[in-house]
Design an enzyme around this catalytic site. Structure first.
Site, PDB file in Angstrom:
ATOM      1  N   GLU A 435       0.827  -1.219   0.000  1.00  0.00           N
ATOM      2  CA  GLU A 435       0.000   0.000   0.000  1.00  0.00           C
ATOM      3  C   GLU A 435       0.850   1.253   0.000  1.00  0.00           C
ATOM      4  O   GLU A 435       0.583   2.202   0.742  1.00  0.00           O
ATOM      5  CB  GLU A 435      -0.942  -0.007   1.214  1.00  0.00           C
ATOM      6  CG  GLU A 435      -1.941  -1.137   1.181  1.00  0.00           C
ATOM      7  CD  GLU A 435      -2.964  -1.085   2.314  1.00  0.00           C
ATOM      8  OE1 GLU A 435      -2.877  -0.196   3.176  1.00  0.00           O
ATOM      9  OE2 GLU A 435      -3.847  -1.958   2.331  1.00  0.00           O
ATOM     10  N   GLU A 511      -3.930  -9.050   0.625  1.00  0.00           N
ATOM     11  CA  GLU A 511      -4.324  -8.804   2.015  1.00  0.00           C
ATOM     12  C   GLU A 511      -5.846  -8.817   2.047  1.00  0.00           C
ATOM     13  O   GLU A 511      -6.490  -8.108   1.265  1.00  0.00           O
ATOM     14  CB  GLU A 511      -3.768  -7.454   2.463  1.00  0.00           C
ATOM     15  CG  GLU A 511      -3.682  -7.304   3.956  1.00  0.00           C
ATOM     16  CD  GLU A 511      -2.935  -6.037   4.346  1.00  0.00           C
ATOM     17  OE1 GLU A 511      -1.779  -5.864   3.946  1.00  0.00           O
ATOM     18  OE2 GLU A 511      -3.535  -5.225   5.049  1.00  0.00           O
TER      19      GLU A 511
HETATM   20  C1  GAL Z   1      -3.892  -2.564   5.612  1.00  0.00           C
HETATM   21  C2  GAL Z   1      -2.398  -2.495   5.846  1.00  0.00           C
HETATM   22  C3  GAL Z   1      -1.991  -3.327   7.044  1.00  0.00           C
HETATM   23  C4  GAL Z   1      -2.910  -3.061   8.190  1.00  0.00           C
HETATM   24  C5  GAL Z   1      -4.318  -3.364   7.779  1.00  0.00           C
HETATM   25  C6  GAL Z   1      -5.331  -3.225   8.868  1.00  0.00           C
HETATM   26  O1  GAL Z   1      -4.350  -1.543   4.835  1.00  0.00           O
HETATM   27  O2  GAL Z   1      -1.708  -2.948   4.729  1.00  0.00           O
HETATM   28  O3  GAL Z   1      -0.669  -3.046   7.395  1.00  0.00           O
HETATM   29  O4  GAL Z   1      -2.777  -1.733   8.539  1.00  0.00           O
HETATM   30  O5  GAL Z   1      -4.671  -2.480   6.740  1.00  0.00           O
HETATM   31  O6  GAL Z   1      -6.615  -3.439   8.366  1.00  0.00           O
END
Ligand code: GAL
Length: 820
Positions: A435, A511
């Site tokens: 991100e 993710e």
């Molecule tokens: C994502 C990020 C992670 C964590 C997660 C929590 O956007 O890549 O590091 O912050 O959100 O939901």
């Protein structure tokens, strides 16, 4: 020629020929290299000290510590530490608010000094000495015998220096390391100090270079594998013998060469009837490299590797050894809960054991370089690995983040990541970023290509991804099109659009989910919600709560199941971690995450069984929630959920049927869960009976209303430890009533006592709001449970852990320690 690992103990310093990037020292008749792992007899001081790098500096008043070491994990928690008044742009925040637990509220900020000494016996003109750090948090500056050897910025990098010119023969060499952590430099708890191993490698000048071996398997058929071994070396008149051995140590193939190109040998060695590496059968070979100069043996190393084929193909996805396989993965931060970031193999192995039971087959090291120990275990236990490098490139997320070093350091950090880890069969993909705000703007796509080209240059065998959350921007800018594999973070509604727009013909859920829950805590009414907050700062374990940018697991499952071009997912996260207490990052005392499938103590939350019901294809899952102790809720609607690998089940409350539920595709939750939404609470017993496809009852589970806490029950993950001073047993402590029924709401204060050949290391209860310190031998139960970590000493014998609590029958467990 006999080849054996070297194990020598000297001056209280362990001289251990251990794995370094899977390259292990061996001695062939005469010893050609030694590896000293600098573990004991370090002196540590928190705070900056003038002249602490000088040899003559008196550190006798400093604390005596063992490395790996995390200087901040003993706390205390303090809301003032790294307090940030910010709007977290990644979380779509517009207005700045005070964030207290963002980096765990533990005292990691500031300067810390470490000092130790080591000697290099038999040091002579023809020797070379390498000083290797497998991670140092952060901005380490290294001094040897009063002189500065070098420095590094990124706390997650492995790096080394050739320190030959600084070494003194037959005397102590004084090593001093200054570390410095800035405030506002992380989005989670980064730990502090020499949290990974420090090693001294003594070898001949004519020798194999550090991380100089690169093994690939470019051709595999049923009858033969071509094993390509590239070996970078230093010296003259060299000859290299590479022997390949199977997992039992039998020689299966060997090659001798003196054809050197520049400083590199290249060999292609045939292995007949190769046994392939994969998650279900993690078979490992080893390559022993022996380097001769003028026919005298000068160096010998051993590198473990796997024979395996990976392929990524449009519309078909990822295949391993010619079989399509989807990533059933979890993202993991590097902290190990109650022991912080100090690397510990037993703690890592336990995590992986839990993940195996979950049915997970993959891990993403978010958002930085994994420990070498974790990779070794993934090779051995069979996990696919997505190794990530950065959370920031040139544009910042946090004021003092990696963007400060990106331009100067990114290339060398990536090179070291690849060189140190590329022989691990578990690694099947690299990630150059997570991100990164560089997704915006024209420079971002160029940076993505620049980094990807570095990965390709250093390792032409694996593709590169980036976890993207700005999907539309990356479609517009060409950023996503540049990548080998486009990774989407959340944004389930944009998968189709991204698949159409990007040229690769596949999407990785780099993710997913970010569902939040607290183990054993249930909230009513049971409804789907985003960023939901409750007065007790806990999240509901009905698994319907997520963040504004994220979703519940079921929505990912639909994409995984229905779209062949979705190549898998990495759930945020496998375990809770220190810091980032969303949705309570503006509420004290929340100080650790709610995202984990398991909690900070490693105890499974309900969600564990939701994932297990689809991921674990070898074992059946039948799990019911909530608990059944709802005094005061009599007659109120208390829904019951069942996470199961079976398709349908019937629920009974005190013998009365609540009907049969069958999974169906009308909504994502109905497709993956069985839910009885109208059940009214009455104390007693709830029972679920699962049915197979023919309607036969095949499994059942009961939950009973518990009486008062009566007795403590202890269960250890292992009852025999290695007497090495490092091994850990994880003992789950729960409290039961007079009839042995677990008390799911108990919060009793417990005390721990360890006697015998071990010591108390830490405890954790999974409560993200607890300010009790992990290393103190007392803690409250959370939802009726906690975990105690007991550490072995170096003597063989027996450890006895006693757990007591006021008014409770004491619990006791014996754990053997052995020199096996
Ligand atoms: C994502 C990020 C992670 C964590 C997660 C929590 O956007 O890549 O590091 O912050 O959100 O939901």
């Amino acid at each position: 020629m006999k080849i054996a690992d070297v194990f020598i103990r000297k001056k209280n310093t362990l001289l251990v020929a251990l794995c370094m990037a899977l390259t292990v020292s061996v001695c062939a008749q005469e010893k050609t290299r030694e590896v000293l792992t600098l573990e004991k007899n370090w002196r540590f001081h928190k705070g900056d000290v003038e002249n602490a790098y000088l040899e003559a500096f008196n550190d006798s008043k400093w604390e005596n510590v063992i490395v790996p070491h995390d200087w901040a994990i003993k706390g205390p928690f303090n809301k003032e530490i790294d307090k940030q008044t910010v709007a977290i742009v990644q979380n779509n925040e517009q207005v700045a608010t005070e964030k207290t637990g963002r980096t765990g509220a533990l005292p990691y900020i500031g300067v810390g000094w470490y000092r130790t000494k080591f000697s290099v016996p038999d040091f002579s003109e023809d020797k070379k000495v390498i000083l290797l750090f497998e991670g140092a948090m952060s901005e380490p500056e290294i001094f040897l015998n009063g002189k500065k050897v070098g420095s590094w910025n990124y706390g997650y990098s492995y790096f080394y220096f050739d320190v030959t010119e600084y070494i003194r023969a037959n005397q102590d060499n004084i090593l001093a390391v200054r570390l410095s952590n800035r405030e506002k430099s992380s989005r989670w708890y980064p730990g502090a100090g020499l949290y990974r191993n420090v090693r001294v490698i003594v070898k001949n000048k004519n020798s194999i270079d550090q991380w100089g071996t690169f093994i690939t398997t470019p051709l595999i058929t049923a009858t033969v594998a071509k094993v390509n071994v590239k070996t970078k070396v230093s010296g003259e008149n060299l000859k290299l013998i590479t022997q390949i051995k199977d997992a039992e140590g039998n020689l299966v193939s060997q090659d001798t060469t003196n054809a050197i190109y520049g400083n590199e040998f290249e060999q292609n060695i045939a292995v007949n009837n190769p046994i392939l590496w994969g998650p279900d059968h993690p078979y490992l070979y080893s390559a022993t490299s022996q380097l001769y100069s003028d026919d005298v043996l000068k160096d010998a190393t051993m590198t473990r590797f796997g024979i395996r084929k990976i392929n990524y193909e449009a519309k078909k996805g990822f295949s391993l050894n010619d079989s399509i396989i989807k990533f059933k993965g979890v993202c993991l931060h590097h902290d190990l809960g109650p022991i912080g970031t100090a690397i510990n193999t037993a703690a890592l192995r336990r995590q992986l054991t839990i993940l195996k039971d979950l049915g997970a087959n993959a891990i993403r090291s978010s958002h930085n370089m994994p420990s070498l120990e974790q990779l070794e275990l993934c090779d051995e236990m069979g996990f696919l690995f997505l190794a990530e490098s950065f959370d920031e490139w040139a544009k910042p997320k946090v004021e003092n983040g990696y963007h400060l070093y990106f331009d100067t350091d990114a290339e060398k950090d990536v090179v070291n990541l690849v060189h140190a880890t590329r022989n691990h069969p578990s690694i099947v993909m690299w990630s150059s970023g997570n991100e990164v705000p560089d997704q915006w703007g024209s420079e971002g796509a160029k940076r993505a290509k620049w980094l990807q080209d570095i990965f390709h240059r250093e390792d032409p065998t694996r593709p590169v991804t980036v976890g993207m959350d700005q999907v539309k921007a990356t479609i517009a800018s060409g950023f996503g099109a540049v990548l080998d594999i486009p990774g989407l973070n959340y944004r389930v509604h944009l998968y189709e659009e991204a698949y159409e727009a990007f040229p690769q013909g596949m999407i990785l859920g780099s993710e997913t989910a970010s569902t939040v829950s607290s183990r054993g805590i249930y909230k009513f009414p049971v409804v789907e919600a985003k960023m939901k907050q409750y007065p007790d700062l806990q999240s509901s374990s009905y698994d319907l709560e997520a963040c504004s940018w994220s979703n519940i697991p079921d929505e990912d499952f639909v994409l995984q199941d229905d779209k062949p071009w979705v190549i898998g997912e990495f759930v945020w996260t496998g375990f809770d971690y220190l810091g980032e207490p969303t949705p309570y990052d503006d509420k004290w005392p929340s100080r650790s995450s709610y995202f984990g499938i398991s909690d900070l103590a490693g105890l499974p939350k309900d969600r564990f069984y939701l994932y297990r019901s689809r991921w674990n294809i070898n074992d059946d899952t039948l799990h019911m929630l909530p608990h059944w102790n709802w005094e005061g809720r009599e007659g109120e609607v208390t829904p019951v959920f069942v996470y199961t690998s079976y398709n349908s089940a019937e629920l009974f409350v005190n013998g009365k049927s609540m009907g049969i539920q069958t999974k169906n595709k009308s909504t994502p939750t109905q497709r993956y869960r069985l839910m009885w939404m109208d059940v009214k609470y009455e104390p007693g017993t709830i029972k679920v009976v699962a049915y197979d496809a023919n309607g036969n009852a095949v499994a059942e589970k009961e939950t009973h209303t518990a009486g008062k806490p009566y007795q403590l029950v202890l269960e250890a993950d292992r009852t025999e430890l290695k007497a090495d001073g490092k091994d850990l047993a994880f003992v789950t402590v729960s409290v039961v009533d007079k009839n042995g029924i677990p008390c799911p709401t108990a919060t009793n204060q417990l005390n721990f006592d360890v006697k015998g050949t071990g010591s108390y290391r830490a405890a954790a209860n999974g409560d993200a709001t607890s300010l009790e310190m992990f290393h103190l031998p007392t803690m409250k139960l959370f939802s009726g449970k906690l975990v105690v970590l007991v550490q072995s000493a170096e003597d063989a014998g027996e450890i006895v852990l006693t757990v007591s609590g006021k008014g409770l029958k004491t619990g006791k467990i014996n754990i053997a320690t052995n020199h096996f």
